[in-house]
Write an enzyme that holds these catalytic residues in place. Structure first.
Site, PDB file in Angstrom:
ATOM      1  N   ASP A  38      12.352  -8.667  -2.370  1.00 25.04           N
ATOM      2  CA  ASP A  38      13.131  -8.494  -1.148  1.00 25.04           C
ATOM      3  C   ASP A  38      14.358  -7.691  -1.353  1.00 25.04           C
ATOM      4  OD1 ASP A  38      13.714  -9.124   1.554  1.00 25.04           O
ATOM      5  OD2 ASP A  38      14.256 -11.034   1.079  1.00 25.04           O
ATOM      6  N   HIS A  55      11.711   0.787   0.603  1.00 22.33           N
ATOM      7  CA  HIS A  55      10.214   0.476   0.258  1.00 22.33           C
ATOM      8  C   HIS A  55       9.781   1.565  -0.905  1.00 22.33           C
ATOM      9  CE1 HIS A  55      10.208  -2.684   3.126  1.00 22.33           C
ATOM     10  NE2 HIS A  55      10.095  -1.820   4.051  1.00 22.33           N
ATOM     11  N   LEU A 149      -2.473  -7.438 -18.924  1.00 20.10           N
ATOM     12  CA  LEU A 149      -1.776  -7.888 -17.763  1.00 20.10           C
ATOM     13  C   LEU A 149      -2.576  -7.823 -16.338  1.00 20.10           C
ATOM     14  CD1 LEU A 149       1.051  -8.808 -16.546  1.00 20.10           C
ATOM     15  CD2 LEU A 149       1.128  -6.554 -15.832  1.00 20.10           C
TER      16      LEU A 149
HETATM   17  C1  FPP Z   1      10.913  -6.900   1.595  1.00 19.00           C
HETATM   18  O1  FPP Z   1      11.981  -6.134   1.812  1.00 19.00           O
HETATM   19  C2  FPP Z   1       9.979  -6.026   1.205  1.00 19.00           C
HETATM   20  C3  FPP Z   1       8.682  -5.923   1.595  1.00 19.00           C
HETATM   21  C4  FPP Z   1       8.187  -6.315   3.043  1.00 19.00           C
HETATM   22  C5  FPP Z   1       7.815  -4.825   1.088  1.00 19.00           C
HETATM   23  C6  FPP Z   1       7.653  -4.861  -0.429  1.00 19.00           C
HETATM   24  C7  FPP Z   1       7.110  -3.791  -0.964  1.00 19.00           C
HETATM   25  C8  FPP Z   1       7.388  -2.937  -2.120  1.00 19.00           C
HETATM   26  C9  FPP Z   1       8.426  -3.359  -3.063  1.00 19.00           C
HETATM   27  C10 FPP Z   1       6.484  -1.869  -2.642  1.00 19.00           C
HETATM   28  C11 FPP Z   1       5.152  -2.384  -2.794  1.00 19.00           C
HETATM   29  C12 FPP Z   1       4.425  -1.528  -3.737  1.00 19.00           C
HETATM   30  C13 FPP Z   1       2.976  -1.333  -3.810  1.00 19.00           C
HETATM   31  C14 FPP Z   1       2.305  -0.551  -4.791  1.00 19.00           C
HETATM   32  C15 FPP Z   1       2.221  -1.959  -2.893  1.00 19.00           C
HETATM   33  P1  FPP Z   1      12.747  -6.175   3.390  1.00 19.00           P
HETATM   34  O2  FPP Z   1      12.077  -4.819   3.940  1.00 19.00           O
HETATM   35  O3  FPP Z   1      12.519  -7.361   4.079  1.00 19.00           O
HETATM   36  O4  FPP Z   1      14.402  -5.987   2.894  1.00 19.00           O
HETATM   37  P2  FPP Z   1      15.586  -6.259   3.757  1.00 19.00           P
HETATM   38  O5  FPP Z   1      15.314  -7.759   3.838  1.00 19.00           O
HETATM   39  O6  FPP Z   1      16.661  -5.849   3.225  1.00 19.00           O
HETATM   40  O7  FPP Z   1      15.500  -5.817   5.341  1.00 19.00           O
END
Ligand code: FPP
Length: 258
Positions: A38, A55, A149
């Protein structure tokens, strides 16, 4: 610890990293680590960048954390990449998130194969775009013989939906005489979940300072240790992973006993 970590940044294969890994391995390593990644949006906003930049940076951290978990001897790493609720986000952001598996696997699949990582996915496949699913399924197939893994992506995953589906499946099996009330133990019910065949997480990590589960592995996390950090996911590194494992190792897991 800090100086040691600074060195890692200069040379991630340094002997310091190896020393720390060896030291951690003297005590139990969490076999299954689950992470709620997050804070990507906030990381980007802080830099006046579009949310998707966060992201993209977060994707690079997935690679880094996967490599480190593998070195540490973690058996399963489950990453919450997209929840059933994330469809509510702006289309542009959803489209970007749907393209990430393709980019990630397109770039790093050879490395994952080489490092003996087995890719898996849990979540509802039905409404994922074809290109997203194809990329993931190709990686699952290409790594199915690997026995290192397990990198388990929670993609279009929601725990309540998972539990509900499992209950429906049990009811169907009950009607067809495959299972009866007596046979339905916790262990058997677990086998109806998307994590069938995996151990429950020993350690849950959530970044960005939010202290909630957000519909993630509600059944499987019943006895897991939780570790929360204010660090935003794109800033998460080996140092933080080590800290989480050290805290895990200091805790006494009693599973309801004394
Ligand atoms: C939450 O942060 C994160 C997500 C909804 C997406 C997580 C995805 C990745 C870290 C990349 C994944 C990689 C692959 C290879 C599939 P947020 O956007 O809610 O952050 P915020 O709370 O600060 O707005």
């Amino acid at each position: 610890m800090f100086d040691k970590m600074k060195l890692w940044k200069n040379n991630s294969e340094s002997s310091n990293l190896q020393d720390t890994i060896e030291k951690l391995k003297q005590q139990p390593i969490p076999a299954h680590v689950a992470i709620i990644m997050d804070g990507n949006g906030r990381w980007a906003s802080k830099r006046s960048l579009p949310r998707v930049a966060g992201h993209h940076e977060g994707m690079k951290v997935v690679r880094r954390v996967t490599r480190f978990a593998n070195k540490l001897g973690v058996k399963t790493l489950t990453l919450y990449a997209f929840s059933t609720e994330n469809w509510k986000r702006p289309k542009l952001e959803v489209d970007f998130l749907m393209k990430l598996p393709e980019e990630f696997l397109g770039t790093f699949l050879p490395e994952l194969i080489e490092e003996n990582v087995q890719v898996r996915m849990m979540g509802n496949k039905e409404i994922l775009p074809k290109f997203t699913l194809t990329a993931i399924e190709k990686a699952i197939d290409a790594t199915k013989e690997n026995d290192g893994l397990v990198l388990n992506f929670a993609m279009n995953y929601g725990s309540r939906a998972e539990i509900l589906e499992a209950v429906k499946h049990v009811l169907t099996d009950s009607k067809s005489g495959i299972i009866d009330e007596e046979q339905l133990t916790e262990e058997v019910f677990s086998s109806y979940l998307m994590t069938n065949g995996m151990n429950d997480p020993d350690l849950l990590i959530r970044t960005s300072g939010e202290i909630r589960l957000s519909n993630f592995m509600l059944w499987q996390l019943a006895y897991s240790e939780f570790w929360f950090t204010d660090v935003l996911w794109p800033d998460f590194n080996e140092e933080h992973f080590v800290e989480a494992v050290e805290v895990f190792q200091k805790r006494q897991r009693r599973f309801g006993g004394v």
